[in-house]
Design a protein around this motif. Sequence first.
Motif, PDB file in Angstrom:
ATOM      1  N   SER A  54       0.821  -1.203   0.000  1.00 21.26           N
ATOM      2  CA  SER A  54       0.000   0.000   0.000  1.00 21.26           C
ATOM      3  C   SER A  54       0.862   1.262   0.000  1.00 21.26           C
ATOM      4  O   SER A  54       1.678   1.462   0.898  1.00 21.26           O
ATOM      5  CB  SER A  54      -0.912   0.012   1.225  1.00 21.26           C
ATOM      6  OG  SER A  54      -1.781  -1.102   1.185  1.00 21.26           O
ATOM      7  N   LEU A  55       0.661   2.073  -1.025  1.00 22.71           N
ATOM      8  CA  LEU A  55       1.335   3.369  -1.142  1.00 22.71           C
ATOM      9  C   LEU A  55       0.379   4.297  -1.869  1.00 22.71           C
ATOM     10  O   LEU A  55       0.027   4.049  -3.018  1.00 22.71           O
ATOM     11  CB  LEU A  55       2.648   3.234  -1.918  1.00 22.71           C
ATOM     12  CG  LEU A  55       3.443   4.517  -2.133  1.00 22.71           C
ATOM     13  CD1 LEU A  55       3.953   5.082  -0.808  1.00 22.71           C
ATOM     14  CD2 LEU A  55       4.614   4.260  -3.076  1.00 22.71           C
ATOM     15  N   ASP A  56      -0.037   5.346  -1.186  1.00 16.61           N
ATOM     16  CA  ASP A  56      -1.069   6.222  -1.738  1.00 16.61           C
ATOM     17  C   ASP A  56      -0.511   7.443  -2.460  1.00 16.61           C
ATOM     18  O   ASP A  56      -1.156   8.481  -2.519  1.00 16.61           O
ATOM     19  CB  ASP A  56      -2.022   6.664  -0.627  1.00 16.61           C
ATOM     20  CG  ASP A  56      -2.964   5.548  -0.205  1.00 16.61           C
ATOM     21  OD1 ASP A  56      -2.956   4.482  -0.831  1.00 16.61           O
ATOM     22  OD2 ASP A  56      -3.711   5.749   0.763  1.00 16.61           O
ATOM     23  N   GLY A  57       0.683   7.319  -3.000  1.00 14.38           N
ATOM     24  CA  GLY A  57       1.262   8.420  -3.762  1.00 14.38           C
ATOM     25  C   GLY A  57       2.470   9.002  -3.062  1.00 14.38           C
ATOM     26  O   GLY A  57       3.113   8.352  -2.248  1.00 14.38           O
ATOM     27  N   TYR A  58       2.789  10.238  -3.403  1.00 14.69           N
ATOM     28  CA  TYR A  58       3.941  10.943  -2.834  1.00 14.69           C
ATOM     29  C   TYR A  58       3.704  11.212  -1.347  1.00 14.69           C
ATOM     30  O   TYR A  58       2.600  11.028  -0.818  1.00 14.69           O
ATOM     31  CB  TYR A  58       4.227  12.223  -3.614  1.00 14.69           C
ATOM     32  CG  TYR A  58       3.022  13.095  -3.851  1.00 14.69           C
ATOM     33  CD1 TYR A  58       2.613  14.031  -2.907  1.00 14.69           C
ATOM     34  CD2 TYR A  58       2.270  12.965  -5.019  1.00 14.69           C
ATOM     35  CE1 TYR A  58       1.496  14.812  -3.114  1.00 14.69           C
ATOM     36  CE2 TYR A  58       1.140  13.753  -5.238  1.00 14.69           C
ATOM     37  CZ  TYR A  58       0.760  14.674  -4.281  1.00 14.69           C
ATOM     38  OH  TYR A  58      -0.350  15.444  -4.484  1.00 14.69           O
ATOM     39  N   ASP A  59       4.737  11.672  -0.654  1.00 16.36           N
ATOM     40  CA  ASP A  59       4.728  11.708   0.816  1.00 16.36           C
ATOM     41  C   ASP A  59       3.541  12.428   1.447  1.00 16.36           C
ATOM     42  O   ASP A  59       2.855  11.853   2.297  1.00 16.36           O
ATOM     43  CB  ASP A  59       6.050  12.255   1.365  1.00 16.36           C
ATOM     44  CG  ASP A  59       6.434  13.623   0.825  1.00 16.36           C
ATOM     45  OD1 ASP A  59       5.708  14.182  -0.021  1.00 16.36           O
ATOM     46  OD2 ASP A  59       7.478  14.132   1.266  1.00 16.36           O
ATOM     47  N   SER A  60       3.273  13.659   1.073  1.00 17.57           N
ATOM     48  CA  SER A  60       2.200  14.390   1.762  1.00 17.57           C
ATOM     49  C   SER A  60       0.832  13.776   1.508  1.00 17.57           C
ATOM     50  O   SER A  60      -0.024  13.757   2.400  1.00 17.57           O
ATOM     51  CB  SER A  60       2.213  15.868   1.373  1.00 17.57           C
ATOM     52  OG  SER A  60       2.011  16.019  -0.022  1.00 17.57           O
ATOM     53  N   LEU A  61       0.618  13.243   0.327  1.00 19.46           N
ATOM     54  CA  LEU A  61      -0.668  12.621   0.016  1.00 19.46           C
ATOM     55  C   LEU A  61      -0.812  11.283   0.744  1.00 19.46           C
ATOM     56  O   LEU A  61      -1.845  11.001   1.347  1.00 19.46           O
ATOM     57  CB  LEU A  61      -0.807  12.443  -1.494  1.00 19.46           C
ATOM     58  CG  LEU A  61      -2.165  12.005  -2.008  1.00 19.46           C
ATOM     59  CD1 LEU A  61      -3.261  12.978  -1.582  1.00 19.46           C
ATOM     60  CD2 LEU A  61      -2.131  11.898  -3.527  1.00 19.46           C
TER      61      LEU A  61
END
Length: 192
Positions: free
Chosen positions: A122-129
């Motif tokens: 699970s990875l929802d995009g770049y760091d802040s997102l």
Amino acid sequence: MPPIHIMLKPASGLCNMRCRYCFYADEMKNRTTPSYGFMSRDTLEAIVCRTLESAEGECTFGLQGGEPTLAGLDFFKTLAEFQEKYNTKGLVIHNALQTNGYLIDESWAAFFAENHYLFGISLDGYDSLHNLYRRDAEDKGTFERVMRTIKLLDQYKVDYNILTVVTAQTAKHIKEVYKFFARKNLRYQQYI
């Protein structure tokens, strides 16, 4: 019987993260028995034995949760032992794991590489997102930890897909998310 794909939840709905969009936390509160805890060795053995007796040609064991890695690396080693013991028909066995990647270290990565697991991480995009929704138990973002896990998976040559939950925020920034994945060479993506 045809090939079989079975899903196991070795840690019930238990999780080591507190994602803001997770439905398991609410669902577990509404159950008569909130959690059934960890799958026992006897239950795992019975499932593997019966599944491999029934399957023809091939069999896939998919593990998800909650967070399945909470069951511990020994659980996965035991699964491998039972698969070897009960694969009397010479079936092709596939193993897949859906995980937040939070517990994965070198020993886990080496095991998953040796046993040819397909990871969904699970990875929802770049760091802040990503950190907007995917928080740990102390309400801290998990982006850096997940990226370290992805680096380990690459190092050990574990096959994986990126699993991205599409929220309203993700949808607004989907081009940036895709460009981020492209820059990081994260080619295999699933949007949920």
